[in-house]
Design a protein around this motif. Structure first.
Motif: not given
Length: 112
Positions: A40-41, A44-46, A70-73
């Motif tokens: 979503v934008g 990411r949700m894995l 979100v990015g590296e976080e």
């Protein structure tokens, strides 16, 4: 049910690939069952699901790992369930706790 949460930084694809390798190595009966990857934008949700046989409980236990990145976080959540033999309350959670502990060890061995 046993659970663990942690925030970390790194590459989410590398982390999940590491967990997919390391968690099944912790038990002869452990295996990766299913997973999904949503975007979503920039987020990411894995989600990953693993299962193994608990000899102590005489049943199967599952472990679900969700990683929001979100990015590296990253924010990670692990939940194990299914180790009890009783109908109305939990009597034996040893298998759940042991499976979760193995997953935590796998996470802590992540080189990223």
């Amino acid at each position: 049910m046993a659970h663990y949460e942690r925030d970390l930084t790194g590459n989410v694809d590398d982390l999940v690939a590491h967990l997919d390798r390391a968690i099944p190595q912790g038990s002869i009966s452990a295996k990766y069952e299913a997973g999904s990857d949503h975007r979503v934008g920039d987020a990411r949700m894995l989600v990953r699901a693993y299962e193994r046989y608990s000899a102590l409980g005489g049943n199967r236990v599952s472990l679900c790992i969700s990683v929001l990145a979100v990015g590296e976080e990253m924010s990670l959540s692990m939940v194990s369930a299914g180790g009890s033999e009783a109908v109305f309350f939990k009597v034996n959670t040893f298998g759940e706790e042991a499976f979760l502990e193995r997953a935590i060890q796998a996470l802590e061995s992540y080189p990223g």
